[in-house]
Design an enzyme around this catalytic site. Structure first.
Site, PDB file in Angstrom:
ATOM      1  N   LYS A  10       0.840  -1.203   0.000  1.00  0.00           N
ATOM      2  CA  LYS A  10       0.000   0.000   0.000  1.00  0.00           C
ATOM      3  C   LYS A  10       0.877   1.256   0.000  1.00  0.00           C
ATOM      4  CE  LYS A  10      -3.654  -2.454   2.400  1.00  0.00           C
ATOM      5  NZ  LYS A  10      -4.257  -2.823   3.678  1.00  0.00           N
ATOM      6  N   GLN A  44      -4.267  -1.709   9.817  1.00  0.00           N
ATOM      7  CA  GLN A  44      -4.091  -3.040   9.240  1.00  0.00           C
ATOM      8  C   GLN A  44      -4.602  -4.112  10.208  1.00  0.00           C
ATOM      9  OE1 GLN A  44      -2.884  -3.671   6.016  1.00  0.00           O
ATOM     10  NE2 GLN A  44      -3.586  -5.744   6.481  1.00  0.00           N
ATOM     11  N   ASP A  98     -11.146   2.661   3.523  1.00  0.00           N
ATOM     12  CA  ASP A  98     -11.479   1.236   3.350  1.00  0.00           C
ATOM     13  C   ASP A  98     -12.989   1.057   3.170  1.00  0.00           C
ATOM     14  OD1 ASP A  98      -9.411  -0.546   3.231  1.00  0.00           O
ATOM     15  OD2 ASP A  98      -9.110  -0.658   5.396  1.00  0.00           O
TER      16      ASP A  98
END
Ligand code: NAP
Length: 302
Positions: free
Chosen positions: A54, A98, A121
């Site tokens: 990412k 995460q 997200d």
């Protein structure tokens, strides 16, 4: 018939170039770039490799990126305070925590603490609600379903009036993609059926699908004879079915298989995603799209 291959690796490059040019234009006009922070707790090797991907992608696009690594024993209170710090940071447009988090931390509490306007997200209940309402309400569609929809649209598959069958009803893939495909609007307007382990006639439903989206996590679940000739097949499943030695690196790597019997299915479908190289590359790509969008919302130019 041999199906058209829907290659996520190629679609990814096109979208990332679009994002990069969007970043350059905003930088020139407004003097700012998107800011993305990834909070990593502990040293889980899989999490480290996801975060690294990412961050590297964000770097390549000219984002400001921060990888904030925290020790495994960070308290829930300190982690919540860290999220709050980035919620208030003007230079940050996207916050990622995460997963998985260590057992002593309540994951839901931490994810729900992220400002919904920085939840790139798209998992915060506010964004799930916005997605359900659809239209202008939607800010950050979750990344894997957003990637699936992009692949369908960019392949030129007609979605309006199409019978879409989604295998799987998870919160991260099945439910959101079903919701997105039934919305009134471009790239959607479909008639959607969602099937799962309690569905009576899985085969019968799959056979009706003009667009078949499979996210079950069961290798080879969908048999070639379940596919309607000419259908678009999106195989989200990523299943480790063994190991092999990589020709490139000489290291052991996983053998991955999708939820669809690819070799036979490609002779029946009109278009199909491979595994790997299909849906997989789209998730991080759409995360970048969402982070740029977040900055655009803030500047009032989305
Ligand atoms: P999940 O949370 O385990 O959900 C699986 C869903 O499939 C459940 O709704 C389950 O039904 C249904 N299902 C399982 N076996 C079935 C069967 N035999 N018949 C009918 N339905 C069945 O999985 P997920 O997180 O959505 O992920 C699904 C797959 O996609 C996994 O292989 C995962 O690795 C992959 N994935 C890939 C990406 C990516 O490429 N970027 C991202 C996310 C996930 P019930 O609800 O009835 O149990």
């Amino acid at each position: 018939m041999t199906a058209k291959l829907i290659k996520g690796t190629e679609i990814r490059e096109v979208i990332l170039e679009e994002v990069k040019s969007g970043v350059e234009q905003i930088k020139e006009k407004h003097g700012v770039v998107p800011g993305l922070v990834t909070i990593l707790v502990g040293e889980n090797p899989a999490s480290i490799s996801y975060v690294t991907l990412k961050i590297k992608t964000a770097e390549r696009l000219g984002f400001k990126e921060i990888q904030d690594s925290q020790p495994e024993d960070i308290s829930e209170e300190d982690l919540l305070a860290l999220v709050d710090k980035y919620n208030k940071d003007d230079a940050i447009n996207g916050i990622l925590v995460q997963l998985p988090l260590p057992k002593h931390i309540n994951e839901k509490k931490v994810l729900n603490a992220i400002d919904p306007d920085k939840d790139v997200d798209g998992f915060h209940p506010v964004n799930v609600g916005r997605l359900m309402i659809g239209g202008d309400e939607v800010k950050f569609p979750p990344c894997t379903p957003a990637g699936i929809q992009e692949m369908i649209v960019r392949t030129g598959v007609e979605t309006s009036g199409a019978e879409v069958v989604v295998v799987g009803r998870s919160n991260i893939v099945g439910k959101p993609i079903a919701n997105m495909m039934l919305q009134k609007g471009p790239g959607a307007n479909s008639t959607v059926t969602v099937v799962h382990t309690r569905t009576k006639d899985l085969e019968g439903h799959c056979k009706r699908a003009d667009i078949l989206i499979v996210a079950a996590g069961v290798p080879g679940l969908v048999k070639p004879e379940w596919i309607k000739p000419g259908a678009c097949v999106i195989d989200v499943g990523v299943n480790r079915v063994g190991e092999k030695i990589s020709e490139k690196t000489g290291k052991k790597i996983a053998i991955l298989k999708g939820d669809v019997d690819f070799d036979e299915a490609k002779e029946i479908a009109g278009s199909i995603t491979p595994v790997p190289g299909g849906v997989g590359p789209m998730t991080v790509t759409m995360l970048m799209v969402n982070t740029l969008k977040s900055l655009k919302f803030k500047l009032g130019i989305a």
